[in-house]
Design a protein around this motif. Structure first.
Motif, mmCIF file in Angstrom:
data_model
loop_
_atom_site.group_PDB
_atom_site.id
_atom_site.type_symbol
_atom_site.label_atom_id
_atom_site.label_comp_id
_atom_site.label_asym_id
_atom_site.label_seq_id
_atom_site.Cartn_x
_atom_site.Cartn_y
_atom_site.Cartn_z
ATOM 1 N N PRO A 93 0.801 -1.235 0.000
ATOM 2 C CA PRO A 93 0.000 0.000 0.000
ATOM 3 C C PRO A 93 0.832 1.282 0.000
ATOM 4 C CG PRO A 93 -0.875 -1.574 1.581
ATOM 5 C CD PRO A 93 0.428 -2.132 1.108
ATOM 6 N N ALA A 94 2.110 1.198 0.418
ATOM 7 C CA ALA A 94 2.954 2.399 0.422
ATOM 8 C C ALA A 94 3.278 2.861 -0.989
ATOM 9 C CB ALA A 94 4.245 2.123 1.193
ATOM 10 N N ILE A 95 3.161 1.970 -1.966
ATOM 11 C CA ILE A 95 3.445 2.302 -3.359
ATOM 12 C C ILE A 95 2.167 2.822 -4.007
ATOM 13 C CG2 ILE A 95 4.262 1.366 -5.567
ATOM 14 C CD1 ILE A 95 5.704 -0.826 -3.983
ATOM 15 N N SER A 96 2.290 3.797 -4.893
ATOM 16 C CA SER A 96 1.119 4.353 -5.559
ATOM 17 C C SER A 96 0.401 3.287 -6.356
ATOM 18 C CB SER A 96 1.528 5.497 -6.503
ATOM 19 O OG SER A 96 2.231 4.976 -7.617
ATOM 20 N N ARG A 97 -0.898 3.509 -6.608
ATOM 21 C CA ARG A 97 -1.676 2.533 -7.367
ATOM 22 C C ARG A 97 -1.057 2.292 -8.743
ATOM 23 N NH1 ARG A 97 -8.005 3.376 -8.800
ATOM 24 N NH2 ARG A 97 -8.270 2.813 -6.596
ATOM 25 N N GLU A 98 -0.681 3.377 -9.437
ATOM 26 C CA GLU A 98 -0.086 3.226 -10.768
ATOM 27 C C GLU A 98 1.222 2.448 -10.693
ATOM 28 O OE1 GLU A 98 -1.023 6.031 -9.423
ATOM 29 O OE2 GLU A 98 -2.727 6.721 -10.635
ATOM 30 N N GLY A 99 2.009 2.715 -9.642
ATOM 31 C CA GLY A 99 3.267 2.005 -9.460
ATOM 32 C C GLY A 99 3.056 0.532 -9.168
ATOM 33 N N ARG A 100 2.043 0.227 -8.373
ATOM 34 C CA ARG A 100 1.747 -1.169 -8.050
ATOM 35 C C ARG A 100 1.376 -1.957 -9.301
ATOM 36 N NH1 ARG A 100 -2.872 -0.546 -3.846
ATOM 37 N NH2 ARG A 100 -2.431 1.663 -3.722
ATOM 38 N N VAL A 101 0.532 -1.360 -10.130
ATOM 39 C CA VAL A 101 0.100 -2.040 -11.359
ATOM 40 C C VAL A 101 1.290 -2.283 -12.276
ATOM 41 C CG1 VAL A 101 -1.274 -1.792 -13.453
ATOM 42 C CG2 VAL A 101 -2.257 -1.153 -11.244
ATOM 43 N N ALA A 102 2.088 -1.244 -12.506
ATOM 44 C CA ALA A 102 3.230 -1.368 -13.414
ATOM 45 C C ALA A 102 4.252 -2.372 -12.896
ATOM 46 C CB ALA A 102 3.888 0.007 -13.615
ATOM 47 N N LEU A 103 4.540 -2.312 -11.603
ATOM 48 C CA LEU A 103 5.548 -3.204 -11.029
ATOM 49 C C LEU A 103 5.079 -4.658 -11.039
ATOM 50 C CD1 LEU A 103 8.369 -3.172 -9.784
ATOM 51 C CD2 LEU A 103 7.312 -2.909 -7.530
ATOM 52 N N THR A 104 3.810 -4.878 -10.780
ATOM 53 C CA THR A 104 3.281 -6.242 -10.809
ATOM 54 C C THR A 104 3.350 -6.811 -12.221
ATOM 55 O OG1 THR A 104 1.790 -5.769 -8.955
ATOM 56 C CG2 THR A 104 1.263 -7.674 -10.322
ATOM 57 N N LEU A 105 2.945 -6.024 -13.202
ATOM 58 C CA LEU A 105 3.015 -6.482 -14.589
ATOM 59 C C LEU A 105 4.449 -6.787 -15.005
ATOM 60 C CD1 LEU A 105 0.457 -4.206 -16.499
ATOM 61 C CD2 LEU A 105 0.389 -6.680 -16.299
ATOM 62 N N LYS A 106 5.377 -5.937 -14.567
ATOM 63 C CA LYS A 106 6.766 -6.083 -14.997
ATOM 64 C C LYS A 106 7.442 -7.264 -14.314
ATOM 65 C CE LYS A 106 10.530 -4.212 -17.029
ATOM 66 N NZ LYS A 106 11.560 -5.168 -16.633
ATOM 67 N N THR A 107 7.333 -7.360 -12.994
ATOM 68 C CA THR A 107 8.112 -8.346 -12.248
ATOM 69 C C THR A 107 7.437 -9.698 -12.131
ATOM 70 O OG1 THR A 107 7.193 -7.565 -10.138
ATOM 71 C CG2 THR A 107 9.249 -6.549 -10.879
#
Length: 416
Positions: free
Chosen positions: A120-134
């Motif tokens: 939750p400390a990561i922004s929503r947009e960051g969470r989506v991008a990071l999940t897709l990438k990693t």
């Protein structure tokens, strides 16, 4: 490019998409969450090596094993370059040795990566991008195309998310039961955002991106397969996505044109996905918690259970939307309820319900409100009012298939 080259490229892309998340997750556990970039670099090198070697030497007998072996060797090379990692060599070898007993460890690694990426400390947009990438193995360019964003924008989101992981010292671990409960909503939110972006792209030429829908389903299936994360609301979300995914092939025609639910050929619906959805709908009833996913899955189940559009259980759907409104009193829920009400009580009832939310700020640029009102006015024979609504809808942001649909509707309702 020859047919063989295209076949190899397609196979590499398929393998990489399905193996990358596992390998990156395992390497992140070994290297540490502050070295995600190194883990991704190692796996990317393995992909590039396959693209360089396979066209000339031919496909290996075991492509997955080949890819894993190259990744392992690249990881060992990275360890030799950095003295602080040299003690991890044996762990790398164990982690990348094929064995049935490793499957549980792989699932732990992927789930740990997902909970870290969805912190939750990561922004929503960051969470989506990071999940897709990693976890999903999507490249920056793929993520950018999916969200119609510049590659530089996606790259910046990833950099910020990884920086937050370092600065906040977010751990790569499967949280405790209490922490899992606290963070599960964030994980499920990201998964559903991925699915929705694939199911109904808000802009661009493609209305449906099946690879994103499939990835969201895969991530949710990971949750229900692990005893630590197997929660009723995970089954509820999975049931919802499976019901919706079952209708994907019927939503868009060969020319990319949009088909409304009542226009869809139900013979094209995927019964295999529907049965899987029913299984998870049954599983989600085991708990005492009622979530939005439970209610939305119930609504989707009413649609897939109907023999045809006319036999849909609209009173039950309105009832479920009433309960959903109690949990989430949003104008979008109200709009969907109004549509169901119009099928049950008639178009006048639907229009009256929509007029109550027409002035809501969130509806000012939401094309579905005027588009739906246009449909209902058209049913009532009010062609002039319908045309005006379709013109309003065309002024809002929407995908190209949706725009073509609105133009066709406007053409049929315009009074000469």
């Amino acid at each position: 490019m020859t047919d063989t080259d295209k076949k190899i490229d397609g196979l590499v892309d398929h393998l990489f998409r399905h193996q990358a998340g596992r390998m990156v997750s395992t390497l992140t556990r070994i290297f540490g969450p502050h070295r995600i970039d190194l883990a991704e670099e190692v796996v990317q090198d393995a992909l590039l090596r396959a693209l360089q070697v396979w066209p000339f030497r031919g496909l290996p007998e075991n492509p997955v094993g080949w890819l894993v072996e190259v990744a392992k060797n690249r990881a060992l090379d990275a360890l030799r370059r950095e003295a602080s990692f040299q003690s991890k060599s044996e762990e790398i070898i164990r982690a990348f040795t094929p064995a049935v007993e490793r499957q549980g460890r792989l699932l732990d690694d992927e789930l740990s990566m997902m909970f870290m990426a969805c912190h939750p400390a990561i922004s929503r947009e960051g969470r989506v991008a990071l999940t897709l990438k990693t976890v999903g193995g999507f490249g920056v360019s793929e993520i950018a195309r999916a969200f119609l964003a510049r590659e530089a924008t996606i790259a910046q989101r990833l950099v910020r998310a990884k920086r937050q992981i370092r600065d906040e010292q977010i751990q790569f671990e499967l949280p405790s039961d209490a922490d899992i409960s606290a963070r599960m909503d964030s994980v499920l939110e990201v998964i559903y955002l991925l699915f929705n972006e694939g199911y109904a792209a808000h802009r661009g030429e493609n209305l449906v991106r099946k690879d994103m829908c499939q990835e969201a389903i895969r991530l949710c299936e990971m949750l229900v397969r692990h005893t630590a994360t197997d929660r009723p609301k995970c089954h509820a979300l999975l049931a919802l996505m499976l019901f919706q995914a079952a209708r994907l092939s019927a939503r868009v025609g060969e020319g990319g044109d949009l088909f409304l639910l009542e226009e869809q050929d139900r013979a094209l619906w995927d019964t295999r996905l529907i049965y899987r959805g029913l299984h998870h709908l049954d599983r989600c009833a085991e708990g005492d918690e009622m979530t939005e996913y439970h209610l939305q899955a119930g609504i989707a189940a009413c649609h897939v259970a109907a023999e045809n559009y006319e036999r849909t259980n609209w009173p039950r759907i309105v009832e479920l939307y009433d309960r959903l409104w109690e949990l989430n009193p949003s104008p979008v829920v109200a709009l969907n309820r109004a549509v169901a009400l119009s099928r049950w009580r008639g178009p006048e009832a639907g229009i009256a319900a929509m007029e109550e939310i027409a002035s809501h700020p969130a509806m000012s640029h939401y094309y579905l409100l005027p588009a739906t009102m246009g449909e209902l006015w058209s049913e009532m024979g009010e062609k002039r009012k319908a045309a005006e609504c379709f013109r309003q809808a065309l002024e809002c942001s929407c995908s190209e298939p949706e725009r073509r649909f609105l133009l066709r509707k406007l053409e049929t309702t315009t009074i000469q």
